[in-house]
Design a protein around this motif. Structure first.
Motif, PDB file in Angstrom:
ATOM      1  N   UNK A 183       0.803  -1.220   0.000  1.00  0.00           N
ATOM      2  CA  UNK A 183       0.000   0.000   0.000  1.00  0.00           C
ATOM      3  C   UNK A 183       0.835   1.268   0.000  1.00  0.00           C
ATOM      4  N   UNK A 184       1.905   1.298   0.800  1.00  0.00           N
ATOM      5  CA  UNK A 184       2.716   2.515   0.883  1.00  0.00           C
ATOM      6  C   UNK A 184       3.336   2.847  -0.469  1.00  0.00           C
ATOM      7  N   UNK A 185       3.961   1.859  -1.109  1.00  0.00           N
ATOM      8  CA  UNK A 185       4.605   2.128  -2.401  1.00  0.00           C
ATOM      9  C   UNK A 185       3.570   2.473  -3.466  1.00  0.00           C
ATOM     10  N   UNK A 186       2.398   1.833  -3.417  1.00  0.00           N
ATOM     11  CA  UNK A 186       1.342   2.140  -4.377  1.00  0.00           C
ATOM     12  C   UNK A 186       0.851   3.570  -4.178  1.00  0.00           C
ATOM     13  N   UNK A 187       0.725   3.977  -2.908  1.00  0.00           N
ATOM     14  CA  UNK A 187       0.261   5.330  -2.609  1.00  0.00           C
ATOM     15  C   UNK A 187       1.260   6.371  -3.084  1.00  0.00           C
ATOM     16  N   UNK A 188       2.538   6.094  -2.863  1.00  0.00           N
ATOM     17  CA  UNK A 188       3.554   7.060  -3.288  1.00  0.00           C
ATOM     18  C   UNK A 188       3.542   7.244  -4.804  1.00  0.00           C
ATOM     19  N   UNK A 195      -5.446   4.664  -4.178  1.00  0.00           N
ATOM     20  CA  UNK A 195      -5.157   3.530  -3.287  1.00  0.00           C
ATOM     21  C   UNK A 195      -6.425   3.055  -2.593  1.00  0.00           C
ATOM     22  N   UNK A 196      -7.221   4.003  -2.082  1.00  0.00           N
ATOM     23  CA  UNK A 196      -8.467   3.635  -1.401  1.00  0.00           C
ATOM     24  C   UNK A 196      -9.462   3.010  -2.371  1.00  0.00           C
ATOM     25  N   UNK A 197      -9.504   3.510  -3.608  1.00  0.00           N
ATOM     26  CA  UNK A 197     -10.379   2.895  -4.607  1.00  0.00           C
ATOM     27  C   UNK A 197      -9.899   1.499  -4.982  1.00  0.00           C
ATOM     28  N   UNK A 198      -8.579   1.284  -4.946  1.00  0.00           N
ATOM     29  CA  UNK A 198      -8.054  -0.057  -5.186  1.00  0.00           C
ATOM     30  C   UNK A 198      -8.555  -1.051  -4.149  1.00  0.00           C
ATOM     31  N   UNK A 199      -8.636  -0.609  -2.877  1.00  0.00           N
ATOM     32  CA  UNK A 199      -9.194  -1.466  -1.842  1.00  0.00           C
ATOM     33  C   UNK A 199     -10.648  -1.813  -2.115  1.00  0.00           C
ATOM     34  N   UNK A 283       7.962   3.082   5.198  1.00  0.00           N
ATOM     35  CA  UNK A 283       7.905   1.761   4.549  1.00  0.00           C
ATOM     36  C   UNK A 283       8.415   0.669   5.479  1.00  0.00           C
ATOM     37  N   UNK A 284       9.538   0.913   6.135  1.00  0.00           N
ATOM     38  CA  UNK A 284      10.101  -0.082   7.044  1.00  0.00           C
ATOM     39  C   UNK A 284       9.186  -0.307   8.246  1.00  0.00           C
ATOM     40  N   UNK A 285       8.569   0.774   8.733  1.00  0.00           N
ATOM     41  CA  UNK A 285       7.643   0.648   9.856  1.00  0.00           C
ATOM     42  C   UNK A 285       6.427  -0.186   9.467  1.00  0.00           C
ATOM     43  N   UNK A 286       5.947  -0.019   8.230  1.00  0.00           N
ATOM     44  CA  UNK A 286       4.803  -0.808   7.769  1.00  0.00           C
ATOM     45  C   UNK A 286       5.145  -2.293   7.709  1.00  0.00           C
ATOM     46  N   UNK A 287       6.351  -2.612   7.240  1.00  0.00           N
ATOM     47  CA  UNK A 287       6.781  -4.006   7.201  1.00  0.00           C
ATOM     48  C   UNK A 287       6.856  -4.593   8.614  1.00  0.00           C
ATOM     49  N   UNK A 288       7.419  -3.819   9.538  1.00  0.00           N
ATOM     50  CA  UNK A 288       7.559  -4.308  10.912  1.00  0.00           C
ATOM     51  C   UNK A 288       6.196  -4.512  11.564  1.00  0.00           C
ATOM     52  N   UNK A 289       5.283  -3.550  11.368  1.00  0.00           N
ATOM     53  CA  UNK A 289       3.947  -3.674  11.945  1.00  0.00           C
ATOM     54  C   UNK A 289       3.188  -4.843  11.317  1.00  0.00           C
ATOM     55  N   UNK A 290       3.385  -5.032  10.010  1.00  0.00           N
ATOM     56  CA  UNK A 290       2.685  -6.101   9.310  1.00  0.00           C
ATOM     57  C   UNK A 290       3.160  -7.490   9.661  1.00  0.00           C
TER      58      UNK A 290
END
Length: 492
Positions: A183-188, A195-199, A283-290
């Protein structure tokens, strides 16, 4: 002539495949705010002085406060708490096909309205529109999980039940994992709105899967000659039958509520916590949280293990106990965040694989939907309260120094520890009650098969007695239609 045969083993796994996809899109959408927290709470306006940006703003951020951001999760939870009890009863009365179609459509509609709200960023209309979207989304997703569990419980009861629950959890969390990874890379690249419409598009894919599994469930019941039986059981079900749920059921519900009241609020704010404490990139925080959800991909294998060894109550107690150090070390140590989130993912996977499949084992098949609905309602009441508490503990973080932010996060972790301790207490009493109730939860596969064989032999022997009659129980409507041995046949 039908293209499928419900009497063949492959049929239930075909049902399981489409059943798994039912919540894939909705789980992708559910935690999008968590991954994009920096977008949701980033400054919506840009103050430029002497040609330089002084506010750290972004062009498509929404400018939400921490309270408004956590409200997105709270309204989801509160909506679940109100809707899912009635939804569970509706599913039991109307059938899986009606339920899976209706609630999957609500997920699709809610995700679309949520995406629409982002277009109104910077206006007073944005937050109400997005909250309406989350409200509809919550009405559908929580209820959709109930009908998903009901389908798994029907087609896999006394077979690979924990595996089936684990598979649906794994596919659901696959949506969450892909959200954290992509999601983060897609949003950037494409922006927040796309991104929200993709969901929402992924929710449309799940809607098609919901139609498929509803059709298969209907065809399967017809081929097995169980349509009339299921309809007859549903017609006798009453909402007041909730009073016949056992103490063991209510203890399971409490254990689930307290455990999830720790995990879900943490995951909702995990990216922000990791950035504040560990100073990771987004991006790194998203990976860690995920990582919490990455590990849950092991759910089907954990489910197979639980199906064979049993010990559901003991596993839930052990892993909830092992969860306490996770929050403590996140608060007061500098152990890398991925280590802690992987640890939390392991305990979460085992607890979820132990507790949720236990509910169909302690309630009659006809009332599984109602039982799951009540469980979902109480669970979301707890999660909703926890989200609000976390938002209040964090407060407004803008302008705060790092030390003050860390102190606030420590208070949050203490609160999550308290929830987990209450889960430990509930799990302990689940095992105490199970010890005196034929060890339904903690028996292994061989013990379960032996018990089933003895019950079948008893039913067969009772059916050979000439004076046996079938009558409705006056004290327990959930047991209507069970064989009752006439008084005269007991006198030998």
């Amino acid at each position: 002539m039908s293209l499928v045969d419900a009497h063949r083993p492959y049929f239930r796994f075909l049902v399981l495949f489409f059943n798994c996809l039912v919540t894939f899109g909705s789980y992708f959408c559910f935690d999008m705010p968590s991954v994009l927290q920096y977008k949701f709470q980033g400054n919506v306006s840009c103050d430029v002085v002497n040609g330089s940006n002084t506010s750290g703003c972004c062009s498509d951020c929404l400018g939400m406060s921490p309270e408004h951001y956590n409200l997105l999760y709270a309204i989801y939870a509160w909506t679940n708490a109100v809707v899912v009890i009635g939804a569970g009863f509706l599913i039991d009365k109307m059938g899986n096909g009606v339920g899976v179609f209706l609630f999957s459509f609500l997920c699709l509609l809610g995700s679309g309205i949520f995406a629409l709200g982002a277009i109104f960023r910077g206006t007073a209309a944005m937050l109400p529109i997005m909250l309406i979207g989350r409200l509809l989304f919550g009405s559908g997703n929580g209820s959709l999980s109930i009908v998903q569990s009901r389908i798994s419980a029907f087609w896999f009861r006394d077979k690979e039940l924990a595996m089936a629950f684990g598979a649906t959890l794994a596919f659901s969390r696959l949506g969450s994992v892909l959200n954290f990874l992509l999601t983060v890379s897609f949003t950037e690249k494409y922006g927040l709105s796309w991104t929200l419409w993709g969901g929402a598009i992924l929710c449309a894919v799940s809607f098609l899967s919901a139609i498929s599994v509803g059709y298969l469930d209907k065809v399967g019941l017809f081929q097995r000659g169980q349509t009339a039986i299921v309809h007859d059981e549903s017609s006798r079900l009453r909402f007041t039958d909730i009073r016949y749920f056992t103490l063991q059921y209510w203890l399971l519900v409490l254990a689930i509520m307290f455990f999830y009241s720790g995990v879900f609020p943490f995951v909702a704010d995990a990216s922000k916590f990791i950035i504040d404490k560990y100073e990771y990139t987004q991006t790194k925080a998203s990976y860690a949280a995920g990582a919490v959800y990455f590990v849950s991909m092991l759910s089907p294998f954990v489910g197979l293990l639980i199906d064979n060894i049993g010990k559901r109550g003991y596993l839930a107690l052990t892993c909830s106990t092992l969860t306490v150090p996770v929050y403590a070390m996140l608060a007061y140590s500098n152990i890398p965040a991925p280590v802690m989130t992987i640890w939390l993912g392991l305990t979460y996977t085992v607890v979820a694989g132990s507790l949720f499949p236990s509910i169909p084992l302690v309630v009659p098949q006809a009332s599984v939907g109602l039982a799951m609905g009540v469980n979902g309602s109480i669970q979301m009441i707890g999660v909703g309260i926890s989200n609000l508490v976390v938002g209040a503990l964090l407060g407004e973080s803008e302008g705060k120094d790092r030390e003050d932010k860390i102190r606030r996060w420590q208070h949050v972790m203490i609160f999550l520890i308290c929830n987990t301790l209450l889960c430990i207490v509930s799990s302990f009493f689940v095992n105490v009650v199970d010890r005196f109730r034929e060890r339904v939860l903690n028996q292994n596969k061989q013990e379960r098969l032996t018990r089933q064989m003895l019950e079948e032999q008893l039913v067969h022997s009772d059916s050979l007695r000439p004076n046996d009659v079938y009558e409705s129980s006056e004290t327990d409507p959930l047991l209507i239609g069970q064989p009752v041995v006439a008084r005269s046949s007991r006198i030998n």
